[in-house]
Scaffold this motif. Structure first.
Motif, PDB file in Angstrom:
ATOM      1  N   ILE A   1       0.861  -1.181   0.000  1.00  0.00           N
ATOM      2  CA  ILE A   1       0.000   0.000   0.000  1.00  0.00           C
ATOM      3  C   ILE A   1       0.896   1.229   0.000  1.00  0.00           C
ATOM      4  CG2 ILE A   1      -1.767   1.259   1.289  1.00  0.00           C
ATOM      5  CD1 ILE A   1      -2.524  -1.455   2.569  1.00  0.00           C
ATOM      6  N   ASP A   2       1.016   1.886  -1.162  1.00  0.00           N
ATOM      7  CA  ASP A   2       1.814   3.106  -1.256  1.00  0.00           C
ATOM      8  C   ASP A   2       3.230   2.844  -0.744  1.00  0.00           C
ATOM      9  OD1 ASP A   2       1.632   6.086  -1.867  1.00  0.00           O
ATOM     10  OD2 ASP A   2       2.499   6.115   0.129  1.00  0.00           O
ATOM     11  N   GLY A   3       3.968   2.011  -1.433  1.00  0.00           N
ATOM     12  CA  GLY A   3       5.281   1.568  -0.992  1.00  0.00           C
ATOM     13  C   GLY A   3       6.316   2.671  -0.893  1.00  0.00           C
ATOM     14  N   PHE A   4       7.311   2.461  -0.029  1.00  0.00           N
ATOM     15  CA  PHE A   4       8.418   3.390   0.155  1.00  0.00           C
ATOM     16  C   PHE A   4       9.602   2.620   0.729  1.00  0.00           C
ATOM     17  CE2 PHE A   4       6.439   3.085   4.232  1.00  0.00           C
ATOM     18  CZ  PHE A   4       7.433   3.315   5.179  1.00  0.00           C
ATOM     19  N   LYS A   5      10.741   3.287   0.855  1.00  0.00           N
ATOM     20  CA  LYS A   5      11.930   2.690   1.442  1.00  0.00           C
ATOM     21  C   LYS A   5      12.138   3.277   2.838  1.00  0.00           C
ATOM     22  CE  LYS A   5      13.084   0.379  -2.297  1.00  0.00           C
ATOM     23  NZ  LYS A   5      14.242   0.785  -3.125  1.00  0.00           N
ATOM     24  N   ASP A   6      12.493   2.421   3.797  1.00  0.00           N
ATOM     25  CA  ASP A   6      12.727   2.922   5.144  1.00  0.00           C
ATOM     26  C   ASP A   6      14.158   3.440   5.271  1.00  0.00           C
ATOM     27  OD1 ASP A   6      14.376   0.721   5.411  1.00  0.00           O
ATOM     28  OD2 ASP A   6      13.234  -0.225   7.009  1.00  0.00           O
ATOM     29  N   GLY A   7      14.549   3.803   6.502  1.00  0.00           N
ATOM     30  CA  GLY A   7      15.861   4.390   6.717  1.00  0.00           C
ATOM     31  C   GLY A   7      17.013   3.462   6.403  1.00  0.00           C
ATOM     32  N   LEU A   8      16.742   2.170   6.337  1.00  0.00           N
ATOM     33  CA  LEU A   8      17.771   1.194   5.991  1.00  0.00           C
ATOM     34  C   LEU A   8      17.706   0.783   4.528  1.00  0.00           C
ATOM     35  CD1 LEU A   8      17.516  -1.079   9.174  1.00  0.00           C
ATOM     36  CD2 LEU A   8      19.259   0.647   8.667  1.00  0.00           C
ATOM     37  N   GLY A   9      16.802   1.404   3.757  1.00  0.00           N
ATOM     38  CA  GLY A   9      16.700   1.106   2.335  1.00  0.00           C
ATOM     39  C   GLY A   9      15.834  -0.087   1.988  1.00  0.00           C
ATOM     40  N   GLN A  10      15.041  -0.581   2.928  1.00  0.00           N
ATOM     41  CA  GLN A  10      14.208  -1.746   2.681  1.00  0.00           C
ATOM     42  C   GLN A  10      12.826  -1.338   2.167  1.00  0.00           C
ATOM     43  OE1 GLN A  10      14.961  -4.983   5.875  1.00  0.00           O
ATOM     44  NE2 GLN A  10      15.295  -3.064   6.957  1.00  0.00           N
ATOM     45  N   GLN A  11      12.248  -2.170   1.287  1.00  0.00           N
ATOM     46  CA  GLN A  11      10.914  -1.911   0.752  1.00  0.00           C
ATOM     47  C   GLN A  11       9.875  -2.083   1.851  1.00  0.00           C
ATOM     48  OE1 GLN A  11       9.773  -0.922  -2.448  1.00  0.00           O
ATOM     49  NE2 GLN A  11       7.915  -0.661  -1.243  1.00  0.00           N
ATOM     50  N   MET A  12       9.047  -1.050   2.037  1.00  0.00           N
ATOM     51  CA  MET A  12       8.016  -1.072   3.074  1.00  0.00           C
ATOM     52  C   MET A  12       6.668  -0.721   2.462  1.00  0.00           C
ATOM     53  SD  MET A  12       9.905  -1.766   5.749  1.00  0.00           S
ATOM     54  CE  MET A  12       9.054  -1.311   7.249  1.00  0.00           C
ATOM     55  N   GLY A  13       5.597  -1.010   3.189  1.00  0.00           N
ATOM     56  CA  GLY A  13       4.267  -0.596   2.772  1.00  0.00           C
ATOM     57  C   GLY A  13       3.231  -1.693   2.746  1.00  0.00           C
ATOM     58  N   TYR A  14       3.632  -2.959   2.830  1.00  0.00           N
ATOM     59  CA  TYR A  14       2.654  -4.035   2.941  1.00  0.00           C
ATOM     60  C   TYR A  14       1.913  -3.878   4.263  1.00  0.00           C
ATOM     61  CZ  TYR A  14       5.009  -6.315  -0.969  1.00  0.00           C
ATOM     62  OH  TYR A  14       5.546  -6.604  -2.203  1.00  0.00           O
TER      63      TYR A  14
ATOM     64  N   PRO B   1      29.007  12.716  10.381  1.00  0.00           N
ATOM     65  CA  PRO B   1      27.833  13.491   9.958  1.00  0.00           C
ATOM     66  C   PRO B   1      26.836  12.718   9.112  1.00  0.00           C
ATOM     67  CG  PRO B   1      29.771  14.154   8.718  1.00  0.00           C
ATOM     68  CD  PRO B   1      30.262  13.272   9.822  1.00  0.00           C
ATOM     69  N   ALA B   2      27.287  11.704   8.352  1.00  0.00           N
ATOM     70  CA  ALA B   2      26.396  11.006   7.428  1.00  0.00           C
ATOM     71  C   ALA B   2      25.912   9.663   7.952  1.00  0.00           C
ATOM     72  CB  ALA B   2      27.102  10.794   6.084  1.00  0.00           C
ATOM     73  N   ASP B   3      26.225   9.317   9.195  1.00  0.00           N
ATOM     74  CA  ASP B   3      25.866   8.010   9.715  1.00  0.00           C
ATOM     75  C   ASP B   3      24.394   7.944  10.124  1.00  0.00           C
ATOM     76  OD1 ASP B   3      28.530   7.436   9.389  1.00  0.00           O
ATOM     77  OD2 ASP B   3      28.707   6.405  11.305  1.00  0.00           O
ATOM     78  N   TYR B   4      23.893   6.712  10.171  1.00  0.00           N
ATOM     79  CA  TYR B   4      22.557   6.447  10.722  1.00  0.00           C
ATOM     80  C   TYR B   4      22.530   6.931  12.168  1.00  0.00           C
ATOM     81  CZ  TYR B   4      18.327   3.764  11.889  1.00  0.00           C
ATOM     82  OH  TYR B   4      17.067   3.391  12.293  1.00  0.00           O
ATOM     83  N   PRO B   5      21.561   7.751  12.546  1.00  0.00           N
ATOM     84  CA  PRO B   5      21.569   8.312  13.902  1.00  0.00           C
ATOM     85  C   PRO B   5      21.010   7.323  14.931  1.00  0.00           C
ATOM     86  CG  PRO B   5      19.676   9.133  12.698  1.00  0.00           C
ATOM     87  CD  PRO B   5      20.436   8.262  11.737  1.00  0.00           C
ATOM     88  N   GLU B   6      21.746   7.093  15.959  1.00  0.00           N
ATOM     89  CA  GLU B   6      21.318   6.201  17.028  1.00  0.00           C
ATOM     90  C   GLU B   6      22.226   6.433  18.226  1.00  0.00           C
ATOM     91  OE1 GLU B   6      18.946   4.988  18.620  1.00  0.00           O
ATOM     92  OE2 GLU B   6      18.218   3.896  16.878  1.00  0.00           O
ATOM     93  N   ILE B   7      21.833   5.969  19.398  1.00  0.00           N
ATOM     94  CA  ILE B   7      22.626   6.268  20.584  1.00  0.00           C
ATOM     95  C   ILE B   7      23.997   5.604  20.531  1.00  0.00           C
ATOM     96  CG2 ILE B   7      20.545   6.559  21.973  1.00  0.00           C
ATOM     97  CD1 ILE B   7      21.289   3.955  23.412  1.00  0.00           C
ATOM     98  N   LYS B   8      24.112   4.518  19.777  1.00  0.00           N
ATOM     99  CA  LYS B   8      25.397   3.831  19.701  1.00  0.00           C
ATOM    100  C   LYS B   8      26.241   4.281  18.501  1.00  0.00           C
ATOM    101  CE  LYS B   8      23.060  -0.140  17.545  1.00  0.00           C
ATOM    102  NZ  LYS B   8      21.681   0.232  17.854  1.00  0.00           N
TER     103      LYS B   8
END
Length: 512
Positions: A103-116, A388-395
Motif C-alpha cells: 500500500i503506497d510503498g516506500f523505502k525505510d531508513g535502511l533502504g528496505q521496501q516497506m508498505g505491505y 555526519p552522514a551516519d545512521y543516527p542512534e545512541i550507539k
C-alpha cells in the motif's frame, strides 16, 4: 453462498436506508453475513472486504467483527466505514505472505521496501477501528513464510482524513504496528500494543501527519514506541501525545530517523517509561528536516540507556521515487522539562550538531538523572568522531561516552536549569564535556562526588557560557578546564577553580 448472503444483506440495509428509516440508524454489517467464518482457519479476506465495500456503497456505517478468530489477508477500509471489533473478536493475519498487498510503498531508513499491511486505508475519510477486540498479525509465522522481504505492517493509514482508532489491542506485527502517513485529523486512544519478537516492531509511527492526538495508550514494543517520521517532504505538525505507558527494546519517544520533512508544533507529556534499551527522548534531523517548536514534559523513566539525545546530521537520504535530496536541516526551539530517570546508563544527555550546523534555542529544565557511575579515567579520554552522514542512534558514536552527565557540541543558545545528577558509584569521567558552544546558561546544577582527579567540566571553543548556582559535595581541585583560542565570556562561580590552556585569551573567564 457469498453472493446469496450479500444479496440478503443489501436488502436489509436498503430497508434501513435514511430515506425510509426513522429515526436514522447507522448501517451495521456483521462480517458473518457476507460469509466470514471465525474458526481461525478459513481465509476470510474476500468476505470481510465485501462487507466493507457494501457498507461504504450504502453511505457508510459499521462493519462488525463478532467474537471468534477470523483469518484474513490484506483488507482495505473505505470512507465512512468503521471497523468494530467486539469483545473476544480477533482478526488474524494470514501466515501466507502471498495474501498481503503493498500500500503506497516506500523505502525505510535502511533502504528496505516497506508498505505491505494487514489492514490498510488509502485516500479515504471518516474511518477508523474501534472496540475491545484484537488484531493479531501472527508476525513470526508471516516472517517464516517469506515475510523477511515484505514485512507487513499491522495497520496502515495513507493520506486519510478524520481517522479514529480506539480501544483495540494490536499485537504481533511483522514490522511496524500502527502507521499513519500523510494523514490529518487523527484520534488514537486507549490502545494496547504488544509488538515484540521481530525487528522493526515499532509501536505507533506518525509520519508526515497533522492535527493528531495520541493519548492513554499502553505500548510494549520491540522497536521505537512512539516515533515521529517524515518519509517524504511533507511536514509532521500539530501533534499532541499524552498519557502513554512504554516498555521498549529501542527508543521511547523518537523524532526521525527518516526526516525528509519538517517537524513542527508537537507536544509530548505525561509519559511513563518502564524500560528503553536504546534511548528515552531522541530528536534526530539527518535528512534535511527542520525540527521546530517541540515541547516534551513530565516524563518518568525507570531503566533507560541515554535518557536524552539530540542529533543534527547530514545523512540526506530520500525514501520515495522523485523526492530530491535536501541540504542539512535544523533543530531549534526545543523545550524538555520535568524529566526523572531512576536508572540511566552510559551518559545522561548527548547533544551533537555538526560543524557549520548548530542545534539552537533549546531549554532543558527540572531534569534528574541517576547513573550507575561505572565510567573510568580511560573512558574519559575517548574522542567522539563527528560521523555526519551516519545512521543516527545512541550507539553511533560507540558505547563509551567520555562524560557521564552531558556531552554537547555545535550548539547555540541553550538554557539548562535545575539539573541534578546522582550516581550509584563514583564515576571517574567529567560531568560535562563540550565544544563549539555559544550562549549557554548552566544554572542550578547538582553533581555527585567524583571518583577521579580530573575536572568536573571540560569545554573548549566556547563563547558566552555562564555557570551559576553549582552544587558539589566538595570543591574539586579543578572545576572547569577551558581550552580553545575562540573561547571568551566564560562566567563561573567565584569559589570554583578554572584552568586554561595556552590558547585561551586573557580575561576569557570571569568569576562571580
Amino acid at each position: 453462498m457469498l453472493k446469496t448472503c450479500l444479496s440478503a444483506l443489501l436488502l436489509i440495509c436498503t430497508a434501513l436506508s435514511p430515506a425510509q428509516a426513522s429515526p436514522v440508524k447507522p448501517i451495521l454489517i456483521n462480517i458473518t453475513a457476507t460469509g466470514a467464518n471465525g474458526d481461525g482457519h478459513t481465509l476470510n479476506t474476500i468476505a470481510i472486504q465485501h462487507a466493507i465495500d457494501s457498507c461504504t456503497a450504502l453511505g457508510g456505517g459499521i462493519v462488525q467483527v463478532p467474537a471468534g478468530k477470523f483469518l484474513t489477508g490484506t483488507i482495505l477500509l473505505k470512507s465512512n466505514v468503521t471497523l468494530q471489533l467486539d469483545e473476544n473478536a480477533t482478526l488474524l493475519g494470514s501466515t501466507d505472505i502471498k495474501d498481503y498487498q503493498v500500500i503506497d510503498g516506500f523505502k525505510d531508513g535502511l533502504g528496505q521496501q516497506m508498505g505491505y499491511a494487514l489492514i490498510g486505508a488509502v485516500d479515504i475519510q471518516h474511518t477508523g477501528i474501534t472496540g475491545k477486540g484484537t488484531i493479531d498479525g501472527q508476525g513470526k509465522l508471516v516472517y517464516a513464510s517469506g515475510g523477511h522481504q515484505r514485512r507487513p505492517f499491522l495497520v496502515r493509514f495513507v493520506r486519510c482524513d478524520t481517522v479514529n482508532i480506539t480501544g483495540v489491542r494490536l499485537t504481533a506485527p511483522t514490522a511496524w504496528t500502527l502507521h499513519f502517513f500523510h494523514c490529518k485529523n487523527i484520534q488514537a486512544s486507549n490502545l494496547t500494543i504488544y509488538s515484540r519478537g521481530l525487528g522493526n516492531n515499532d509501536g505507533i509511527d506518525i509520519d508526515c501527519c497533522e492535527q493528531v492526538v495520541i493519548r492513554d495508550c499502553d505500548i510494549n514494543s520491540g522497536d521505537d514506541a512512539i516515533c515521529f517520521k517524515t518519509t517524504s517532504p511533507y511536514p509532521c505538525r500539530k501533534v499532541s501525545v499524552s498519557n502513554i505507558r512504554i516498555n521498549t527494546g529501542e527508543g521511547a519517544i523518537k523524532f526521525g530517523t527518516e526526516s525528509a520533512g519538517n517537524f513542527e508544533d508537537i507536544t509530548v507529556k505525561n509519559i511513563n517509561v518502564a524500560f528503553a534499551r536504546e534511548g528515552g527522548i531522541k530528536i534526530f534531523s539527518v535528512d534535511g528536516s527542520h525540527i521546530n517548536n517541540i515541547a516534551i514534559s513530565d516524563v518518568e523513566m525507570d531503566s533507560v540507556n541515554m535518557p536524552v539525545i539530540m542529533r543534527l546530521g547530514a545523512r540526506l537520504k530520500t525514501f520515495r521515487d522523485g523526492d530530491a535530496k535536501q541540504p542539512p536541516g535544523s533543530i531549534t526551539n526545543i523545550s524538555i522539562k520535568n524529566v526523572n530517570v531512576k536508572h540511566g546508563t552510559w551518559t545522561g544527555m548527548l547533544i551533537s550538531g555538526i560543524p557549520g550546523h548548530l542545534i539552537e534555542n533549546v531549554s532543558l529544565e527540572n531534569i534528574h538523572i541517576n547513573i550507575p557511575g561505572t565510567g573510568t579515567a580511560a573512558d574519559a579520554a575517548v574522542v567522539l568522531e563527528e560521523k555526519p552522514a551516519d545512521y543516527p542512534e545512541i550507539k553511533m558514536f560507540g558505547k563509551i561516552i567520555p562524560a557521564y552527565g552531558l556531552y554537547i557540541r555545535h550548539v547555540s543558545n541553550f538554557r539548562f536549569n535545575n539539573i541534578t545528577f546522582t550516581s550509584d558509584k563514583t564515576d571517574e569521567r567529567p560531568a560535562i564535556i563540550g565544544y563549539d558552544l555559544a550562549n549557554i546558561n548552566f544554572s542550578k546544577w547538582k553533581f555527585p562526588a567524583s571518583g577521579g582527579n580530573g575536572p568536573v567540566a571540560i569545554i573548549s571553543d566556547a563563547n558566552k557560557v555562564q555557570m551559576k548556582n553549582i552544587t558539589l559535595p566538595k570543591n574539586p581541585k579543578t572545576f572547569l578546564q577551558l581550552g580553545g583560542a575562540s573561547s571568551g565570556g566564560i562566567v563561573v562561580p567565584k569559589n570554583l577553580t578554572v584552568t586554561t590552556d595556552s590558547s585561551v585569551p586573557e580575561n576569557a573567564v570571569t568569576k562571580q
